[in-house]
Design a protein around this motif. Structure first.
Motif, PDB file in Angstrom:
ATOM      1  N   ILE A  10       0.826  -1.207   0.000  1.00  0.00           N
ATOM      2  CA  ILE A  10       0.000   0.000   0.000  1.00  0.00           C
ATOM      3  C   ILE A  10       0.860   1.257   0.000  1.00  0.00           C
ATOM      4  O   ILE A  10       1.776   1.395   0.810  1.00  0.00           O
ATOM      5  CB  ILE A  10      -0.948   0.001   1.213  1.00  0.00           C
ATOM      6  CG1 ILE A  10      -1.955  -1.139   1.056  1.00  0.00           C
ATOM      7  CG2 ILE A  10      -1.653   1.337   1.375  1.00  0.00           C
ATOM      8  CD1 ILE A  10      -2.866  -1.318   2.236  1.00  0.00           C
ATOM      9  N   ARG A  11       0.542   2.159  -0.930  1.00  0.00           N
ATOM     10  CA  ARG A  11       1.207   3.453  -0.955  1.00  0.00           C
ATOM     11  C   ARG A  11       0.563   4.375   0.065  1.00  0.00           C
ATOM     12  O   ARG A  11       1.234   5.008   0.860  1.00  0.00           O
ATOM     13  CB  ARG A  11       1.127   4.063  -2.353  1.00  0.00           C
ATOM     14  CG  ARG A  11       1.839   5.406  -2.457  1.00  0.00           C
ATOM     15  CD  ARG A  11       1.985   5.873  -3.877  1.00  0.00           C
ATOM     16  NE  ARG A  11       0.718   5.926  -4.557  1.00  0.00           N
ATOM     17  CZ  ARG A  11       0.260   6.957  -5.233  1.00  0.00           C
ATOM     18  NH1 ARG A  11       0.991   8.049  -5.342  1.00  0.00           N
ATOM     19  NH2 ARG A  11      -0.905   6.934  -5.820  1.00  0.00           N
ATOM     20  N   ARG A  12      -0.791   4.456   0.037  1.00  0.00           N
ATOM     21  CA  ARG A  12      -1.492   5.274   1.027  1.00  0.00           C
ATOM     22  C   ARG A  12      -2.920   4.770   1.182  1.00  0.00           C
ATOM     23  O   ARG A  12      -3.463   4.135   0.294  1.00  0.00           O
ATOM     24  CB  ARG A  12      -1.475   6.750   0.654  1.00  0.00           C
ATOM     25  CG  ARG A  12      -2.504   7.177  -0.351  1.00  0.00           C
ATOM     26  CD  ARG A  12      -2.518   8.690  -0.566  1.00  0.00           C
ATOM     27  NE  ARG A  12      -1.305   9.147  -1.176  1.00  0.00           N
ATOM     28  CZ  ARG A  12      -1.226   9.638  -2.404  1.00  0.00           C
ATOM     29  NH1 ARG A  12      -2.282   9.755  -3.152  1.00  0.00           N
ATOM     30  NH2 ARG A  12      -0.076  10.024  -2.890  1.00  0.00           N
ATOM     31  N   THR A  13      -3.511   5.081   2.340  1.00  0.00           N
ATOM     32  CA  THR A  13      -4.937   4.835   2.543  1.00  0.00           C
ATOM     33  C   THR A  13      -5.648   6.180   2.482  1.00  0.00           C
ATOM     34  O   THR A  13      -5.043   7.232   2.718  1.00  0.00           O
ATOM     35  CB  THR A  13      -5.224   4.143   3.893  1.00  0.00           C
ATOM     36  OG1 THR A  13      -4.732   4.963   4.947  1.00  0.00           O
ATOM     37  CG2 THR A  13      -4.570   2.764   3.945  1.00  0.00           C
ATOM     38  N   TYR A  14      -6.941   6.138   2.167  1.00  0.00           N
ATOM     39  CA  TYR A  14      -7.732   7.348   1.983  1.00  0.00           C
ATOM     40  C   TYR A  14      -8.860   7.365   2.990  1.00  0.00           C
ATOM     41  O   TYR A  14      -9.764   6.525   2.944  1.00  0.00           O
ATOM     42  CB  TYR A  14      -8.309   7.397   0.561  1.00  0.00           C
ATOM     43  CG  TYR A  14      -7.249   7.539  -0.499  1.00  0.00           C
ATOM     44  CD1 TYR A  14      -6.941   8.787  -1.035  1.00  0.00           C
ATOM     45  CD2 TYR A  14      -6.549   6.434  -0.957  1.00  0.00           C
ATOM     46  CE1 TYR A  14      -5.960   8.925  -2.001  1.00  0.00           C
ATOM     47  CE2 TYR A  14      -5.560   6.564  -1.924  1.00  0.00           C
ATOM     48  CZ  TYR A  14      -5.274   7.808  -2.439  1.00  0.00           C
ATOM     49  OH  TYR A  14      -4.298   7.941  -3.395  1.00  0.00           O
ATOM     50  N   ASP A  15      -8.804   8.302   3.922  1.00  0.00           N
ATOM     51  CA  ASP A  15      -9.865   8.489   4.901  1.00  0.00           C
ATOM     52  C   ASP A  15     -10.589   9.782   4.543  1.00  0.00           C
ATOM     53  O   ASP A  15     -10.478  10.788   5.248  1.00  0.00           O
ATOM     54  CB  ASP A  15      -9.268   8.540   6.310  1.00  0.00           C
ATOM     55  CG  ASP A  15     -10.341   8.584   7.379  1.00  0.00           C
ATOM     56  OD1 ASP A  15     -11.489   8.198   7.080  1.00  0.00           O
ATOM     57  OD2 ASP A  15     -10.028   9.013   8.499  1.00  0.00           O
ATOM     58  N   LEU A  16     -11.282   9.724   3.404  1.00  0.00           N
ATOM     59  CA  LEU A  16     -11.982  10.895   2.882  1.00  0.00           C
ATOM     60  C   LEU A  16     -13.473  10.575   2.738  1.00  0.00           C
ATOM     61  O   LEU A  16     -13.828   9.393   2.601  1.00  0.00           O
ATOM     62  CB  LEU A  16     -11.434  11.271   1.504  1.00  0.00           C
ATOM     63  CG  LEU A  16      -9.989  11.732   1.435  1.00  0.00           C
ATOM     64  CD1 LEU A  16      -9.537  11.857  -0.009  1.00  0.00           C
ATOM     65  CD2 LEU A  16      -9.827  13.069   2.155  1.00  0.00           C
ATOM     66  N   PRO A  17     -14.324  11.588   2.733  1.00  0.00           N
ATOM     67  CA  PRO A  17     -15.739  11.318   2.481  1.00  0.00           C
ATOM     68  C   PRO A  17     -15.923  10.701   1.097  1.00  0.00           C
ATOM     69  O   PRO A  17     -15.190  11.017   0.148  1.00  0.00           O
ATOM     70  CB  PRO A  17     -16.396  12.698   2.535  1.00  0.00           C
ATOM     71  CG  PRO A  17     -15.393  13.625   3.104  1.00  0.00           C
ATOM     72  CD  PRO A  17     -14.041  13.002   2.930  1.00  0.00           C
ATOM     73  N   VAL A  18     -16.911   9.815   0.996  1.00  0.00           N
ATOM     74  CA  VAL A  18     -17.258   9.207  -0.290  1.00  0.00           C
ATOM     75  C   VAL A  18     -18.584   9.826  -0.724  1.00  0.00           C
ATOM     76  O   VAL A  18     -19.561   9.811   0.039  1.00  0.00           O
ATOM     77  CB  VAL A  18     -17.380   7.671  -0.179  1.00  0.00           C
ATOM     78  CG1 VAL A  18     -17.879   7.070  -1.477  1.00  0.00           C
ATOM     79  CG2 VAL A  18     -16.042   7.070   0.223  1.00  0.00           C
ATOM     80  N   ARG A  19     -18.605  10.362  -1.925  1.00  0.00           N
ATOM     81  CA  ARG A  19     -19.813  10.992  -2.451  1.00  0.00           C
ATOM     82  C   ARG A  19     -20.144  10.373  -3.800  1.00  0.00           C
ATOM     83  O   ARG A  19     -19.265  10.182  -4.631  1.00  0.00           O
ATOM     84  CB  ARG A  19     -19.601  12.492  -2.637  1.00  0.00           C
ATOM     85  CG  ARG A  19     -19.322  13.220  -1.359  1.00  0.00           C
ATOM     86  CD  ARG A  19     -19.251  14.713  -1.605  1.00  0.00           C
ATOM     87  NE  ARG A  19     -18.740  15.379  -0.403  1.00  0.00           N
ATOM     88  CZ  ARG A  19     -18.208  16.571  -0.410  1.00  0.00           C
ATOM     89  NH1 ARG A  19     -18.100  17.244  -1.531  1.00  0.00           N
ATOM     90  NH2 ARG A  19     -17.782  17.099   0.712  1.00  0.00           N
ATOM     91  N   ALA A  20     -21.409  10.122  -4.001  1.00  0.00           N
ATOM     92  CA  ALA A  20     -21.847   9.594  -5.296  1.00  0.00           C
ATOM     93  C   ALA A  20     -21.673  10.678  -6.343  1.00  0.00           C
ATOM     94  O   ALA A  20     -21.814  11.870  -6.062  1.00  0.00           O
ATOM     95  CB  ALA A  20     -23.302   9.154  -5.219  1.00  0.00           C
ATOM     96  N   ALA A  21     -21.366  10.251  -7.555  1.00  0.00           N
ATOM     97  CA  ALA A  21     -21.226  11.198  -8.668  1.00  0.00           C
ATOM     98  C   ALA A  21     -22.577  11.837  -8.951  1.00  0.00           C
ATOM     99  O   ALA A  21     -23.618  11.179  -8.920  1.00  0.00           O
ATOM    100  CB  ALA A  21     -20.698  10.491  -9.902  1.00  0.00           C
ATOM    101  N   GLU A  22     -22.569  13.125  -9.234  1.00  0.00           N
ATOM    102  CA  GLU A  22     -23.797  13.803  -9.610  1.00  0.00           C
ATOM    103  C   GLU A  22     -24.055  13.568 -11.076  1.00  0.00           C
ATOM    104  O   GLU A  22     -23.152  13.706 -11.910  1.00  0.00           O
ATOM    105  CB  GLU A  22     -23.688  15.306  -9.327  1.00  0.00           C
ATOM    106  CG  GLU A  22     -23.618  15.617  -7.843  1.00  0.00           C
ATOM    107  CD  GLU A  22     -23.580  17.106  -7.585  1.00  0.00           C
ATOM    108  OE1 GLU A  22     -23.991  17.889  -8.465  1.00  0.00           O
ATOM    109  OE2 GLU A  22     -23.133  17.480  -6.501  1.00  0.00           O
ATOM    110  N   LEU A  23     -25.276  13.177 -11.380  1.00  0.00           N
ATOM    111  CA  LEU A  23     -25.637  12.933 -12.777  1.00  0.00           C
ATOM    112  C   LEU A  23     -25.972  14.252 -13.443  1.00  0.00           C
ATOM    113  O   LEU A  23     -26.663  15.083 -12.877  1.00  0.00           O
ATOM    114  CB  LEU A  23     -26.827  11.978 -12.860  1.00  0.00           C
ATOM    115  CG  LEU A  23     -26.596  10.611 -12.245  1.00  0.00           C
ATOM    116  CD1 LEU A  23     -27.877   9.796 -12.307  1.00  0.00           C
ATOM    117  CD2 LEU A  23     -25.480   9.878 -12.968  1.00  0.00           C
ATOM    118  N   THR A  24     -25.471  14.407 -14.635  1.00  0.00           N
ATOM    119  CA  THR A  24     -25.819  15.607 -15.408  1.00  0.00           C
ATOM    120  C   THR A  24     -26.711  15.175 -16.553  1.00  0.00           C
ATOM    121  O   THR A  24     -26.583  14.071 -17.069  1.00  0.00           O
ATOM    122  CB  THR A  24     -24.550  16.296 -15.940  1.00  0.00           C
ATOM    123  OG1 THR A  24     -23.810  15.364 -16.730  1.00  0.00           O
ATOM    124  CG2 THR A  24     -23.685  16.786 -14.795  1.00  0.00           C
ATOM    125  N   GLY A  25     -27.595  16.020 -16.956  1.00  0.00           N
ATOM    126  CA  GLY A  25     -28.501  15.566 -18.004  1.00  0.00           C
ATOM    127  C   GLY A  25     -29.133  16.610 -18.769  1.00  0.00           C
ATOM    128  O   GLY A  25     -29.161  17.674 -18.993  1.00  0.00           O
TER     129      GLY A  25
END
Length: 191
Positions: free
Chosen positions: A176-191
């Motif tokens: 492992i290079r690094r771990t990520y302790d960041l918020p996970v957000r769903a991608a916003e759909l554009t349309g």
């Protein structure tokens, strides 16, 4: 991966796997990690699911976390082979790797979720971009950078996977290079 680690040298049942991976690494060359990883993936595939590939000790899980058994570290440092043993519900942290990584599912199934790093102003977060369930016999590979992912046991029983890293785990201690302790957000759909 950073679960409990046990170090071993390649016992005789692993010798054909080590020989095949060694040949693929030499053919791939250090200057072309994608070619090397593809070759190693082809070398690993025929060994998956074979009885006797791993000893009973190398199939032992750990109730606290997935267990990592280091099976082989190539003397020249060009690759390491690891068995990861997962009980139901066990998962990795979201992470990326130091070098190319080949994963083959030996028993059971694993779900892998890939992420991309994004920012909202100066706040970084992760966006899931793909989730895949890999069944026994499946082989895949990752190439850094851009290999942010997490893995979990997707079966209702113990799963075992074989990982080959283009790094010497004796020196680095982890793939492992690094771990990520960041918020996970769903991608916003554009349309």
């Amino acid at each position: 991966m950073n679960g409990h680690t046990e170090s071993r040298t390649a016992p005789p049942p692993l010798a054909p796997l080590v020989t095949d991976i060694r040949a693929a690494v030499r053919t791939g060359g250090a200057d072309n990690p994608a070619h090397t990883a593809r070759g190693v993936a082809r070398a690993v595939a025929p060994h998956l699911g074979g009885e006797g590939l791993l000893t009973p000790e190398q199939l032992e899980p750990d109730r606290r976390s997935y267990r990592q058994h280091v099976l082989h570290a190539e003397p020249d440092g060009s690759f390491s082979i690891v068995a990861l043993v997962w009980m139901p519900g066990q998962r990795t942290a979201i992470h990326d790797h130091l070098a190319w990584c080949v994963t083959g599912i030996h028993l059971g199934a694993e779900e892998e979720i890939h992420y991309r790093l994004a920012a909202d102003g100066d706040r970084a977060h992760l966006v899931p971009v793909e989730a895949t369930v890999h069944e026994a016999g499946a082989v895949d590979f990752l190439l850094p950078p851009g290999d942010i992912h997490e893995v979990r046991n997707a079966a209702d029983h113990t799963s075992v996977s074989i990982h080959v890293y283009g790094a010497d785990l004796r020196r680095s201690g982890s793939s492992i290079r690094r771990t990520y302790d960041l918020p996970v957000r769903a991608a916003e759909l554009t349309g």
